[in-house]
Design a protein around this motif. Structure first.
Motif, PDB file in Angstrom:
ATOM      1  N   ALA A 254       0.839  -1.190   0.000  1.00  0.00           N
ATOM      2  CA  ALA A 254       0.000   0.000   0.000  1.00  0.00           C
ATOM      3  C   ALA A 254       0.882   1.251   0.000  1.00  0.00           C
ATOM      4  CB  ALA A 254      -0.893  -0.021   1.242  1.00  0.00           C
TER       5      ALA A 254
ATOM      6  N   GLU B 113       1.199   3.363   2.414  1.00  0.00           N
ATOM      7  CA  GLU B 113       1.665   3.691   3.758  1.00  0.00           C
ATOM      8  C   GLU B 113       2.764   2.725   4.203  1.00  0.00           C
ATOM      9  OE1 GLU B 113      -2.469   4.619   2.876  1.00  0.00           O
ATOM     10  OE2 GLU B 113      -1.592   2.652   3.308  1.00  0.00           O
TER      11      GLU B 113
ATOM     12  N   ARG C 237       2.081   0.396   7.339  1.00  0.00           N
ATOM     13  CA  ARG C 237       1.179  -0.725   7.049  1.00  0.00           C
ATOM     14  C   ARG C 237       1.925  -1.859   6.342  1.00  0.00           C
ATOM     15  NH1 ARG C 237      -3.920   0.377   3.103  1.00  0.00           N
ATOM     16  NH2 ARG C 237      -4.305  -1.758   2.385  1.00  0.00           N
ATOM     17  N   ASN C 238       2.778  -1.501   5.412  1.00  0.00           N
ATOM     18  CA  ASN C 238       3.532  -2.512   4.681  1.00  0.00           C
ATOM     19  C   ASN C 238       4.552  -3.215   5.571  1.00  0.00           C
ATOM     20  OD1 ASN C 238       2.206  -1.805   2.265  1.00  0.00           O
ATOM     21  ND2 ASN C 238       3.659  -0.149   1.919  1.00  0.00           N
TER      22      ASN C 238
ATOM     23  N   HIS D 161       0.709   6.218  -4.519  1.00  0.00           N
ATOM     24  CA  HIS D 161      -0.317   6.637  -5.474  1.00  0.00           C
ATOM     25  C   HIS D 161       0.325   7.180  -6.757  1.00  0.00           C
ATOM     26  CE1 HIS D 161      -3.813   6.053  -2.925  1.00  0.00           C
ATOM     27  NE2 HIS D 161      -3.169   6.639  -1.935  1.00  0.00           N
TER      28      HIS D 161
ATOM     29  N   HIS E   2      -3.948  -3.021  -5.837  1.00  0.00           N
ATOM     30  CA  HIS E   2      -3.379  -2.106  -4.857  1.00  0.00           C
ATOM     31  C   HIS E   2      -4.273  -0.880  -4.662  1.00  0.00           C
ATOM     32  CE1 HIS E   2       0.550  -4.262  -4.908  1.00  0.00           C
ATOM     33  NE2 HIS E   2       0.131  -4.575  -6.124  1.00  0.00           N
ATOM     34  N   ASP E   3      -4.037  -0.163  -3.567  1.00  0.00           N
ATOM     35  CA  ASP E   3      -4.829   1.022  -3.255  1.00  0.00           C
ATOM     36  C   ASP E   3      -4.723   2.086  -4.335  1.00  0.00           C
ATOM     37  OD1 ASP E   3      -5.426  -0.275  -0.932  1.00  0.00           O
ATOM     38  OD2 ASP E   3      -4.349   1.082   0.404  1.00  0.00           O
ATOM     39  N   ASN E   4      -3.605   2.106  -5.061  1.00  0.00           N
ATOM     40  CA  ASN E   4      -3.431   3.118  -6.108  1.00  0.00           C
ATOM     41  C   ASN E   4      -4.092   2.724  -7.427  1.00  0.00           C
ATOM     42  OD1 ASN E   4      -1.745   1.120  -7.106  1.00  0.00           O
ATOM     43  ND2 ASN E   4       0.154   2.304  -6.901  1.00  0.00           N
TER      44      ASN E   4
ATOM     45  N   ARG F 277      -2.784  -3.119 -10.661  1.00  0.00           N
ATOM     46  CA  ARG F 277      -2.956  -4.551 -10.439  1.00  0.00           C
ATOM     47  C   ARG F 277      -1.679  -5.269 -10.835  1.00  0.00           C
ATOM     48  NH1 ARG F 277      -7.370  -8.726 -13.193  1.00  0.00           N
ATOM     49  NH2 ARG F 277      -6.996 -10.483 -11.752  1.00  0.00           N
TER      50      ARG F 277
END
Length: 273
Positions: free
Chosen positions: A13, A15, A18-19, A49, A219-221, A224
């Protein structure tokens, strides 16, 4: 004589905290399953992002929270850890080095490889150009890791797009590499088409084991990645695969099997060019 290797798949992600928490859990799982060497994927600590997000997170070599995490986790788990890639300070202030760092069980950083080949791809709206934010490395790097009996295994480092350049892996083979590492974040498009065949080719042509930990999912951004983290033996047989999502692929690399394959088919000795 065997070396137990874990290839870790993530869906990173934007952040870092988090990773790193996800990486810590996967590394713990690998250690609990008996891994001696654990390999994280490319961009394990951050997949932002925007490509430029990594500029704000770059660390000088030898200091920073991402490097501290790798060093302390290696020491805490008594594990060899290959830190996929993380952004390190480059010569240009507008770029980073996309670097793989190797940490020994005592927490020392024993090897650094800066990704040499930078990915560029354009198909419709899908566009990537790593050269805009990444400064390439120039030098192939190997390191040695002992197995349970103290036998040293020579390991060759590479990253993702490097996989398309067989001359790098032949340089590793000429330097004695028996295991080739390919931490990656292949796109779904290119991975679906080429990932499996390229990995198996690098194993077969160099008569070496290959461990390829990958990013694998949505992914959040919005990106894929293909996933399909694999460990492959010198005959080209897939020993384990994680198609999507977080997970650990574990395999025991057999030195006797490696010797037998290289003896039965001594292609490395038959090189002319």
């Amino acid at each position: 004589m065997s070396l137990t290797v874990a290839a870790l798949q993530m869906v990173s992600a934007p952040e870092p905290a988090r990773n790193l928490a996800s990486a810590a859990a996967l590394l713990q799982q690998a250690a609990d399953q008996g891994a001696m060497l654990a390999v994280l994927p490319e961009y394990f600590a951050v997949l932002g992002h925007r490509d430029t997000d990594k500029l704000a997170l770059r660390e000088p070599f030898g200091a920073g929270p991402m490097q501290d995490f790798l060093a302390s986790t290696a020491q805490r788990l008594g594990l060899w850890i290959v830190g996929g890639t993380l952004p390190l300070v480059a010569d240009s202030p507008a770029h980073v080095r996309n670097s793989t760092l190797v940490f020994a069980p005592d927490g020392r950083c024993v090897a650094r490889y800066d990704k040499i080949h930078l990915f560029r791809f354009e198909r419709g709206a899908e566009r990537f150009d790593e050269g805009r934010t990444i400064e390439p490395g120039q030098t192939p790097v190997q390191f040695d890791v002992p197995d349970a009996n103290g036998r040293p295994w020579r390991v060759g480092l590479s990253v993702c797009y490097d996989l398309r350049f067989p001359e790098l892996y032949r340089a590793h083979a000429q330097a004695g590499a028996e295991l080739l590492l390919v931490p990656s974040a292949f796109t779904h498009t290119t991975g679906q088409a080429h990932w499996d065949v390229l990995l198996r080719a690098r194993a077969i042509e160099n008569l070496a084991y290959v461990a390829a930990p990958a990013q694998g999912g949505l992914h959040d951004n919005g990106r894929r990645t293909w996933g399909h983290t694999q460990i492959i033996d010198p005959w080209g047989s897939v020993l384990g695969c994680q198609p999507e999502g977080e997970g650990v692929v574990l395999a025991a690399l057999d030195a006797q099997h490696l010797r037998e394959v290289r003896s039965q088919l001594p292609a490395l000795d038959h090189r002319v060019l």
